[in-house]
Design a protein around this motif. Structure first.
Motif, PDB file in Angstrom:
ATOM      1  N   CYS A 263      86.789 -36.801  26.110  1.00 15.98           N
ATOM      2  CA  CYS A 263      85.719 -35.905  25.670  1.00 15.98           C
ATOM      3  C   CYS A 263      86.322 -34.581  25.249  1.00 15.98           C
ATOM      4  O   CYS A 263      87.318 -34.132  25.835  1.00 15.98           O
ATOM      5  N   THR A 264      85.712 -33.917  24.266  1.00 14.95           N
ATOM      6  CA  THR A 264      86.213 -32.597  23.887  1.00 14.95           C
ATOM      7  C   THR A 264      85.095 -31.735  23.323  1.00 14.95           C
ATOM      8  O   THR A 264      84.116 -32.257  22.771  1.00 14.95           O
ATOM      9  N   TYR A 265      85.253 -30.416  23.488  1.00 16.18           N
ATOM     10  CA  TYR A 265      84.252 -29.437  23.060  1.00 16.18           C
ATOM     11  C   TYR A 265      84.969 -28.232  22.469  1.00 16.18           C
ATOM     12  O   TYR A 265      85.825 -27.634  23.119  1.00 16.18           O
ATOM     13  N   ASN A 266      84.646 -27.885  21.231  1.00 17.83           N
ATOM     14  CA  ASN A 266      85.191 -26.689  20.598  1.00 17.83           C
ATOM     15  C   ASN A 266      84.352 -25.497  21.050  1.00 17.83           C
ATOM     16  O   ASN A 266      83.227 -25.299  20.587  1.00 17.83           O
ATOM     17  N   PHE A 267      84.893 -24.712  21.991  1.00 19.36           N
ATOM     18  CA  PHE A 267      84.105 -23.622  22.567  1.00 19.36           C
ATOM     19  C   PHE A 267      84.129 -22.338  21.735  1.00 19.36           C
ATOM     20  O   PHE A 267      83.539 -21.332  22.139  1.00 19.36           O
ATOM     21  N   ASN A 268      84.753 -22.384  20.568  1.00 19.54           N
ATOM     22  CA  ASN A 268      84.711 -21.224  19.671  1.00 19.54           C
ATOM     23  C   ASN A 268      83.438 -21.317  18.813  1.00 19.54           C
ATOM     24  O   ASN A 268      83.485 -21.366  17.585  1.00 19.54           O
ATOM     25  N   ASP A 269      82.310 -21.357  19.516  1.00 18.70           N
ATOM     26  CA  ASP A 269      81.016 -21.557  18.862  1.00 18.70           C
ATOM     27  C   ASP A 269      80.023 -20.436  19.156  1.00 18.70           C
ATOM     28  O   ASP A 269      78.856 -20.516  18.769  1.00 18.70           O
ATOM     29  N   GLY A 270      80.489 -19.383  19.828  1.00 16.18           N
ATOM     30  CA  GLY A 270      79.604 -18.281  20.170  1.00 16.18           C
ATOM     31  C   GLY A 270      78.802 -18.499  21.435  1.00 16.18           C
ATOM     32  O   GLY A 270      78.128 -17.591  21.913  1.00 16.18           O
ATOM     33  N   LYS A 271      78.873 -19.713  22.009  1.00 12.30           N
ATOM     34  CA  LYS A 271      78.110 -20.011  23.226  1.00 12.30           C
ATOM     35  C   LYS A 271      78.999 -19.970  24.469  1.00 12.30           C
ATOM     36  O   LYS A 271      78.541 -19.621  25.555  1.00 12.30           O
ATOM     37  N   TYR A 272      80.276 -20.404  24.304  1.00 14.12           N
ATOM     38  CA  TYR A 272      81.266 -20.361  25.391  1.00 14.12           C
ATOM     39  C   TYR A 272      80.713 -21.004  26.669  1.00 14.12           C
ATOM     40  O   TYR A 272      80.688 -20.401  27.737  1.00 14.12           O
ATOM     41  N   MET A 273      80.295 -22.248  26.555  1.00  9.15           N
ATOM     42  CA  MET A 273      79.655 -22.927  27.681  1.00  9.15           C
ATOM     43  C   MET A 273      80.681 -23.377  28.715  1.00  9.15           C
ATOM     44  O   MET A 273      81.420 -24.331  28.506  1.00  9.15           O
ATOM     45  N   GLU A 274      80.723 -22.685  29.818  1.00  9.93           N
ATOM     46  CA  GLU A 274      81.665 -22.985  30.890  1.00  9.93           C
ATOM     47  C   GLU A 274      81.361 -24.359  31.481  1.00  9.93           C
ATOM     48  O   GLU A 274      80.215 -24.676  31.789  1.00  9.93           O
ATOM     49  N   GLY A 275      82.392 -25.185  31.611  1.00 10.72           N
ATOM     50  CA  GLY A 275      82.220 -26.520  32.163  1.00 10.72           C
ATOM     51  C   GLY A 275      81.852 -27.568  31.144  1.00 10.72           C
ATOM     52  O   GLY A 275      81.831 -28.760  31.458  1.00 10.72           O
ATOM     53  N   CYS A 276      81.578 -27.159  29.902  1.00 13.12           N
ATOM     54  CA  CYS A 276      81.196 -28.126  28.883  1.00 13.12           C
ATOM     55  C   CYS A 276      82.428 -28.861  28.356  1.00 13.12           C
ATOM     56  O   CYS A 276      83.441 -28.239  28.031  1.00 13.12           O
ATOM     57  N   ILE A 277      82.327 -30.188  28.278  1.00  8.62           N
ATOM     58  CA  ILE A 277      83.417 -30.990  27.702  1.00  8.62           C
ATOM     59  C   ILE A 277      82.946 -31.742  26.456  1.00  8.62           C
ATOM     60  O   ILE A 277      83.642 -32.619  25.951  1.00  8.62           O
ATOM     61  N   GLY A 278      81.761 -31.391  25.964  1.00  9.87           N
ATOM     62  CA  GLY A 278      81.302 -31.896  24.683  1.00  9.87           C
ATOM     63  C   GLY A 278      80.861 -33.344  24.688  1.00  9.87           C
ATOM     64  O   GLY A 278      80.200 -33.815  25.615  1.00  9.87           O
ATOM     65  N   ARG A 279      81.263 -34.053  23.651  1.00  7.48           N
ATOM     66  CA  ARG A 279      80.859 -35.443  23.456  1.00  7.48           C
ATOM     67  C   ARG A 279      82.068 -36.371  23.532  1.00  7.48           C
ATOM     68  O   ARG A 279      83.199 -35.939  23.336  1.00  7.48           O
ATOM     69  N   PRO A 280      81.808 -37.658  23.764  1.00  8.23           N
ATOM     70  CA  PRO A 280      82.918 -38.622  23.822  1.00  8.23           C
ATOM     71  C   PRO A 280      83.693 -38.655  22.510  1.00  8.23           C
ATOM     72  O   PRO A 280      83.130 -38.503  21.426  1.00  8.23           O
ATOM     73  N   MET A 281      84.990 -38.889  22.619  1.00  6.26           N
ATOM     74  CA  MET A 281      85.858 -39.005  21.463  1.00  6.26           C
ATOM     75  C   MET A 281      85.746 -40.409  20.862  1.00  6.26           C
ATOM     76  O   MET A 281      85.075 -41.288  21.417  1.00  6.26           O
ATOM     77  N   LYS A 282      86.410 -40.599  19.743  1.00  5.75           N
ATOM     78  CA  LYS A 282      86.236 -41.779  18.897  1.00  5.75           C
ATOM     79  C   LYS A 282      86.267 -43.114  19.639  1.00  5.75           C
ATOM     80  O   LYS A 282      85.405 -43.977  19.432  1.00  5.75           O
ATOM     81  N   ASN A 283      87.250 -43.304  20.510  1.00  8.84           N
ATOM     82  CA  ASN A 283      87.451 -44.611  21.151  1.00  8.84           C
ATOM     83  C   ASN A 283      86.978 -44.652  22.605  1.00  8.84           C
ATOM     84  O   ASN A 283      87.385 -45.546  23.354  1.00  8.84           O
TER      85      ASN A 283
END
Length: 349
Positions: A263-283
């Protein structure tokens, strides 16, 4: 393609392209491939056999890349240990892996750091390695014109598995011996490359921002992305890093020896969500149960633990890794970490 097939491919189409840099040494794809073949012949002469483990102390240099790939090339199983592992632990692991038989698809055995318990040997298949590299390439955007700085120990997945996507796409790795010399880290950006990236644990990010923030800001046009993981990064550090590198992608990734990068999350989005790991990766497939347990499945996961049927059956059930991470999915479908079950840290080992 496997890592070794990719290196061979690039040795044919871009033989003079630099594959790796370490201190004042560099090696092209053509030279790297020839060195892998030569090292493989040496290993064969030492009776290193296909589908049998080869235990060795890792090093932070180009020789590690050569030996690691040569082990794979002859069909043996790479078992890299920390460079400073003592003889007692080395021999214990050597005896453990050599007393076992392994499935034909096992190519790596990586020993966990033991920060949350006894160190365990994680068996990884060729499919897991290739699929994890594919996750990085697809979701973090590794490209052939990238120089990726590896500063962590190459015996650990966080650093070792950055070597795979970089060399798969025909990029360049720069190997550092940690961040003990912060000037050496910044000197890398003087090399004749246009795009740079790296993986840094949150403690290293804090160190760089505390003592070299202005130097970091000056690299805003050079740093393509920075990935972090292995520990939580604070919202304050997310915000500070984003302000220093406003155009860079800044990823918080969930990964581990047993699961790869999932999982990955680009936190350079103005929200800086602590603990967020985003969405599952491709595989990767990531589920969160009603109790908050994070379950991972997909081709990147381990095949099991070495000589540890009990723990394998406890963690790996019906092709899914039931780890100790806890989390939840928000209304936007983003996954957030909340902590760990049995959060025991072994500070003495």
């Amino acid at each position: 393609m496997t890592l070794e097939e990719s290196i061979y491919h690039h040795s044919l189409i871009a033989p003079n392209k630099v594959a790796a840099v370490c201190k004042n040494e560099s090696i092209t794809y053509s030279e790297l491939w020839k060195s892998i073949i030569s090292c493989a012949e040496t290993l064969k002469s030492e009776n290193v056999l296909p589908n049998r483990p080869y235990v060795f102390r890792s090093s932070q240099d180009i020789n590690f890349v050569i030996k690691y790939c040569a082990i794979h090339y002859i069909g043996a199983i790479a078992v890299p240990l920390e460079s400073n592992v003592n003889d007692e632990n080395f021999n214990q692991i050597y005896n453990e892996v050599n007393s076992c038989e392994f499935a034909e698809d096992i190519v790596d055995i990586l020993y966990t750091t033991g920060t949350t318990g006894k160190s365990k040997g994680v068996m990884l298949s060729e499919t897991a390695l290739v699929s994890c590299a594919d996750n990085f390439i697809a979701d973090l955007g590794f490209t052939s014109d990238l120089l990726f700085i590896i500063s962590g120990p190459l015996s650990h997945i966080a650093s070792l598995f950055k070597m795979h996507p970089v060399l798969t796409v025909g990029g360049t790795i720069c190997i550092l011996d940690g961040l003990k010399d912060i000037n050496a880290f910044f000197d890398v950006f003087d090399l004749p490359f246009k795009k740079f990236a790296t993986f840094l644990v949150p403690a290293s990010i804090r160190l760089i921002m505390q003592f070299s923030y202005e130097r970091l800001c000056s690299l805003a046009d050079k740093i393509d992305f920075i990935e972090t993981g292995a520990a939580p990064i604070t919202q304050y550090d997310m915000k500070m890093l984003s302000e220093a590198l406003p155009h860079s992608r800044l990823y918080n990734t969930l990964g581990g020896t047993e699961i790869g990068a999932v999982c990955t999350y680009n936190f350079n989005d103005g929200k800086y969500m602590e603990g967020c790991i985003g969405r599952p990766m491709k595989n990767s497939i990531v589920e969160v149960t009603e109790n908050g347990n994070i379950i991972v499945s997909g081709p990147t996961i381990m095949s099991g633990y070495v000589a540890d049927k009990e723990n394998t059956e406890r963690v790996l059930k019906e092709g899914k890794i039931h780890g100790s991470d806890l989390g939840y999915i928000d209304e936007n479908g983003l996954i957030h970490l909340k902590g760990r079950l049995g959060d025991v840290i072994n500070v003495g080992g």
